[in-house]
Motif scaffolding. Structure first.
Motif, PDB file in Angstrom:
ATOM      1  N   LEU A 139      54.457  33.251  74.789  1.00 59.20           N
ATOM      2  CA  LEU A 139      55.117  34.073  73.772  1.00 59.20           C
ATOM      3  C   LEU A 139      56.618  34.178  73.999  1.00 59.20           C
ATOM      4  CD1 LEU A 139      54.751  35.808  71.257  1.00 59.20           C
ATOM      5  CD2 LEU A 139      54.320  37.776  72.760  1.00 59.20           C
ATOM      6  N   ASP A 140      57.046  34.090  75.242  1.00 60.49           N
ATOM      7  CA  ASP A 140      58.467  34.228  75.540  1.00 60.49           C
ATOM      8  C   ASP A 140      59.314  33.201  74.796  1.00 60.49           C
ATOM      9  OD1 ASP A 140      59.354  36.374  76.950  1.00 60.49           O
ATOM     10  OD2 ASP A 140      60.019  35.211  78.679  1.00 60.49           O
ATOM     11  N   GLY A 141      58.785  31.986  74.608  1.00 63.35           N
ATOM     12  CA  GLY A 141      59.527  30.968  73.880  1.00 63.35           C
ATOM     13  C   GLY A 141      59.814  31.396  72.453  1.00 63.35           C
ATOM     14  N   PHE A 142      58.812  31.971  71.792  1.00 64.52           N
ATOM     15  CA  PHE A 142      58.981  32.465  70.428  1.00 64.52           C
ATOM     16  C   PHE A 142      60.009  33.588  70.412  1.00 64.52           C
ATOM     17  CE2 PHE A 142      56.411  33.999  66.451  1.00 64.52           C
ATOM     18  CZ  PHE A 142      57.532  33.788  65.661  1.00 64.52           C
ATOM     19  N   ARG A 143      59.919  34.472  71.384  1.00 63.32           N
ATOM     20  CA  ARG A 143      60.857  35.582  71.434  1.00 63.32           C
ATOM     21  C   ARG A 143      62.294  35.090  71.632  1.00 63.32           C
ATOM     22  NH1 ARG A 143      58.128  38.482  74.676  1.00 63.32           N
ATOM     23  NH2 ARG A 143      57.255  39.911  73.141  1.00 63.32           N
ATOM     24  N   ARG A 144      62.460  34.089  72.470  1.00 57.38           N
ATOM     25  CA  ARG A 144      63.799  33.540  72.704  1.00 57.38           C
ATOM     26  C   ARG A 144      64.330  32.833  71.459  1.00 57.38           C
ATOM     27  NH1 ARG A 144      64.232  30.351  78.267  1.00 57.38           N
ATOM     28  NH2 ARG A 144      66.423  30.425  77.621  1.00 57.38           N
ATOM     29  N   VAL A 145      63.443  32.152  70.735  1.00 59.26           N
ATOM     30  CA  VAL A 145      63.852  31.522  69.473  1.00 59.26           C
ATOM     31  C   VAL A 145      64.277  32.584  68.471  1.00 59.26           C
ATOM     32  CG1 VAL A 145      62.920  30.365  67.426  1.00 59.26           C
ATOM     33  CG2 VAL A 145      62.597  29.343  69.673  1.00 59.26           C
ATOM     34  N   ARG A 146      63.537  33.680  68.410  1.00 55.14           N
ATOM     35  CA  ARG A 146      63.873  34.761  67.480  1.00 55.14           C
ATOM     36  C   ARG A 146      65.263  35.330  67.793  1.00 55.14           C
ATOM     37  NH1 ARG A 146      60.553  37.882  64.389  1.00 55.14           N
ATOM     38  NH2 ARG A 146      59.807  35.784  63.842  1.00 55.14           N
ATOM     39  N   HIS A 147      65.555  35.545  69.070  1.00 54.66           N
ATOM     40  CA  HIS A 147      66.870  36.056  69.453  1.00 54.66           C
ATOM     41  C   HIS A 147      67.962  35.029  69.130  1.00 54.66           C
ATOM     42  CE1 HIS A 147      65.056  39.501  71.110  1.00 54.66           C
ATOM     43  NE2 HIS A 147      64.701  39.001  72.278  1.00 54.66           N
ATOM     44  N   ALA A 148      67.681  33.754  69.433  1.00 54.58           N
ATOM     45  CA  ALA A 148      68.675  32.703  69.168  1.00 54.58           C
ATOM     46  C   ALA A 148      68.953  32.575  67.678  1.00 54.58           C
ATOM     47  CB  ALA A 148      68.186  31.371  69.737  1.00 54.58           C
ATOM     48  N   ALA A 149      67.906  32.728  66.854  1.00 61.76           N
ATOM     49  CA  ALA A 149      68.079  32.636  65.408  1.00 61.76           C
ATOM     50  C   ALA A 149      68.980  33.753  64.881  1.00 61.76           C
ATOM     51  CB  ALA A 149      66.715  32.687  64.719  1.00 61.76           C
ATOM     52  N   ARG A 150      69.063  34.831  65.640  1.00 58.57           N
ATOM     53  CA  ARG A 150      69.921  35.954  65.252  1.00 58.57           C
ATOM     54  C   ARG A 150      71.327  35.817  65.825  1.00 58.57           C
ATOM     55  NH1 ARG A 150      65.224  40.467  66.471  1.00 58.57           N
ATOM     56  NH2 ARG A 150      64.095  40.217  64.502  1.00 58.57           N
ATOM     57  N   GLY A 151      71.600  34.655  66.431  1.00 59.32           N
ATOM     58  CA  GLY A 151      72.938  34.395  66.931  1.00 59.32           C
ATOM     59  C   GLY A 151      73.174  34.824  68.356  1.00 59.32           C
ATOM     60  N   GLU A 152      72.092  35.123  69.098  1.00 57.52           N
ATOM     61  CA  GLU A 152      72.241  35.566  70.484  1.00 57.52           C
ATOM     62  C   GLU A 152      72.151  34.356  71.414  1.00 57.52           C
ATOM     63  OE1 GLU A 152      69.412  38.662  71.321  1.00 57.52           O
ATOM     64  OE2 GLU A 152      69.644  39.525  69.325  1.00 57.52           O
ATOM     65  N   GLY A 153      73.205  34.105  72.187  1.00 60.44           N
ATOM     66  CA  GLY A 153      73.188  33.000  73.138  1.00 60.44           C
ATOM     67  C   GLY A 153      73.921  31.776  72.614  1.00 60.44           C
ATOM     68  N   GLY A 154      74.261  30.872  73.548  1.00 61.28           N
ATOM     69  CA  GLY A 154      74.965  29.658  73.194  1.00 61.28           C
ATOM     70  C   GLY A 154      74.029  28.487  72.958  1.00 61.28           C
ATOM     71  N   THR A 155      74.609  27.304  72.863  1.00 63.61           N
ATOM     72  CA  THR A 155      73.837  26.102  72.550  1.00 63.61           C
ATOM     73  C   THR A 155      72.765  25.811  73.607  1.00 63.61           C
ATOM     74  OG1 THR A 155      75.727  25.132  71.393  1.00 63.61           O
ATOM     75  CG2 THR A 155      73.980  23.632  72.080  1.00 63.61           C
ATOM     76  N   GLU A 156      73.103  25.983  74.861  1.00 65.51           N
ATOM     77  CA  GLU A 156      72.131  25.711  75.916  1.00 65.51           C
ATOM     78  C   GLU A 156      70.951  26.674  75.845  1.00 65.51           C
ATOM     79  OE1 GLU A 156      70.149  24.039  79.139  1.00 65.51           O
ATOM     80  OE2 GLU A 156      71.687  23.279  77.764  1.00 65.51           O
ATOM     81  N   GLN A 157      71.228  27.940  75.545  1.00 63.08           N
ATOM     82  CA  GLN A 157      70.147  28.914  75.396  1.00 63.08           C
ATOM     83  C   GLN A 157      69.255  28.569  74.197  1.00 63.08           C
ATOM     84  OE1 GLN A 157      73.385  29.928  76.140  1.00 63.08           O
ATOM     85  NE2 GLN A 157      72.729  30.165  78.283  1.00 63.08           N
ATOM     86  N   MET A 158      69.883  28.064  73.130  1.00 69.00           N
ATOM     87  CA  MET A 158      69.106  27.647  71.967  1.00 69.00           C
ATOM     88  C   MET A 158      68.200  26.469  72.306  1.00 69.00           C
ATOM     89  SD  MET A 158      71.944  27.849  68.910  1.00 69.00           S
ATOM     90  CE  MET A 158      72.961  29.322  68.669  1.00 69.00           C
ATOM     91  N   ARG A 159      68.743  25.512  73.041  1.00 73.95           N
ATOM     92  CA  ARG A 159      67.962  24.345  73.428  1.00 73.95           C
ATOM     93  C   ARG A 159      66.765  24.763  74.284  1.00 73.95           C
ATOM     94  NH1 ARG A 159      66.751  21.217  77.500  1.00 73.95           N
ATOM     95  NH2 ARG A 159      67.907  22.570  78.923  1.00 73.95           N
ATOM     96  N   GLU A 160      67.008  25.633  75.261  1.00 72.97           N
ATOM     97  CA  GLU A 160      65.938  26.085  76.137  1.00 72.97           C
ATOM     98  C   GLU A 160      64.883  26.857  75.353  1.00 72.97           C
ATOM     99  OE1 GLU A 160      67.934  28.354  79.086  1.00 72.97           O
ATOM    100  OE2 GLU A 160      68.674  26.597  80.195  1.00 72.97           O
ATOM    101  N   ALA A 161      65.325  27.629  74.355  1.00 78.71           N
ATOM    102  CA  ALA A 161      64.393  28.405  73.545  1.00 78.71           C
ATOM    103  C   ALA A 161      63.442  27.493  72.782  1.00 78.71           C
ATOM    104  CB  ALA A 161      65.157  29.304  72.580  1.00 78.71           C
ATOM    105  N   ILE A 162      63.979  26.443  72.161  1.00 76.73           N
ATOM    106  CA  ILE A 162      63.137  25.531  71.390  1.00 76.73           C
ATOM    107  C   ILE A 162      62.188  24.760  72.306  1.00 76.73           C
ATOM    108  CG2 ILE A 162      63.145  23.431  69.984  1.00 76.73           C
ATOM    109  CD1 ILE A 162      65.507  24.473  68.492  1.00 76.73           C
ATOM    110  N   VAL A 163      62.690  24.317  73.448  1.00 72.05           N
ATOM    111  CA  VAL A 163      61.827  23.596  74.396  1.00 72.05           C
ATOM    112  C   VAL A 163      60.675  24.486  74.837  1.00 72.05           C
ATOM    113  CG1 VAL A 163      61.733  22.605  76.715  1.00 72.05           C
ATOM    114  CG2 VAL A 163      63.625  22.020  75.195  1.00 72.05           C
ATOM    115  N   GLU A 164      60.983  25.745  75.149  1.00 70.22           N
ATOM    116  CA  GLU A 164      59.946  26.658  75.609  1.00 70.22           C
ATOM    117  C   GLU A 164      58.985  27.033  74.481  1.00 70.22           C
ATOM    118  OE1 GLU A 164      59.568  30.957  77.957  1.00 70.22           O
ATOM    119  OE2 GLU A 164      61.537  30.017  77.643  1.00 70.22           O
ATOM    120  N   ALA A 165      59.499  27.190  73.274  1.00 67.53           N
ATOM    121  CA  ALA A 165      58.668  27.607  72.148  1.00 67.53           C
ATOM    122  C   ALA A 165      57.692  26.516  71.714  1.00 67.53           C
ATOM    123  CB  ALA A 165      59.545  28.010  70.959  1.00 67.53           C
TER     124      ALA A 165
END
Length: 210
Positions: A139-165
Motif C-alpha cells: 500500500l505504501d507505493g500507492f500512498r507515495r504515488v498519491r503524494h507525488a501526484a499532489r506535487g510532493e517530492g522531486g523527480t527521483e521521489q516520483m520515480r521511486e513511487a511508481i516503481v513501488e506502486a
C-alpha cells in the motif's frame, strides 16, 4: 459420581466450547495485537506512529478495518479489462520519461480506478483502509504515488513511487492477494513492460519485476 451427572457435565462443556467458537469466529480470532502486526506489517507501524505510539488506539483502528473489510472478495476483471489496464500502466511508465508529474498523476488515477472496478470503495479514505486489509505490504507505493501526484517530492521521489506502486498494480489486476506479505508472481507482464522498466529503474530490463 453418577453416569447421568457425568453425561450432563460433558454436554455442558461441549456447549461452552461451541459457544466460544461461534463468538470468536474465524474472523475475530485474527484481530489480536500480534496477528494485527503480522497482517498489516508496515501499515501497523504507520498507524501506530499516527496515534503517537498508543498501541491500544492503533490496534483498535486496524481491528475495525478488518471487521469492515475482512470478508471482502474482489470482483474479477474480464480479460479485456485486464489487458486495457496493463497497457495503461505501460503507458504510465513510458510517459514518465518526458513528464514525471503527469505520469504519477495518471498512475494515481489508474490505481484508484482498478481498485474501484475490483469492488473496493471509491472514497479515498475507505479505499485505502480496505486495501490495507488485503494489500498492506504494497500500500505504501500507492500512498507515495498519491503524494507525488499532489506535487510532493522531486523527480527521483516520483520515480521511486511508481516503481513501488507497480507491485500493488500487479496484485490488483490479477487474483493474487498480498495479505500477510504474499507477493504477486515476479515477472508478470515482463515482456510488455521490460523496456519501460529499464527507463524507470536505470537498470537493464530482464523481464522480472522491478
Amino acid at each position: 459420581m453418577s453416569t447421568v451427572l457425568i453425561i450432563v457435565l460433558i454436554v455442558v462443556v461441549v456447549i461452552a466450547v461451541a459457544a466460544a467458537v461461534v463468538f470468536l469466529g474465524p474472523g475475530r480470532g485474527r484481530v489480536g495485537g500480534g496477528n494485527l502486526k503480522r497482517r498489516f506489517g508496515p501499515e501497523y507501524e504507520r498507524v501506530l506512529t499516527r496515534h503517537d505510539g498508543d498501541t491500544k488506539a492503533a490496534e483498535h483502528e486496524l481491528a475495525e478495518r478488518v471487521k469492515r473489510h475482512g470478508d471482502f472478495r474482489p470482483r474479477p476483471l474480464s480479460p479485456e479489462r485486464h489487458e486495457t489496464y496493463v497497457a495503461q500502466w505501460a503507458g504510465v511508465q513510458e510517459q514518465f520519461v518526458d513528464s514525471p508529474q503527469k505520469a504519477v498523476a495518471q498512475a494515481d488515477r489508474l490505481l484508484a480506478a482498478v481498485a474501484a472496478e475490483r469492488g473496493y470503495p471509491e472514497s479515498e479514505r475507505e479505499q485505502f483502509d480496505a486495501l490495507s486489509v488485503h494489500h498492506a505490504t504494497h500500500l505504501d507505493g500507492f500512498r507515495r504515488v498519491r503524494h507525488a501526484a499532489r506535487g510532493e517530492g522531486g523527480t527521483e521521489q516520483m520515480r521511486e513511487a511508481i516503481v513501488e506502486a507497480r507491485a500493488l498494480f500487479e496484485a490488483l489486476v490479477t487474483d493474487r492477494g498480498t495479505e500477510n506479505g504474499t507477493r504477486p508472481h515476479e515477472g508478470e507482464h515482463g515482456d510488455k513492460h521490460g523496456s519501460h522498466r529499464s527507463r524507470l529503474t536505470g537498470r537493464p530490463a530482464k523481464g522480472s519485476g522491478v
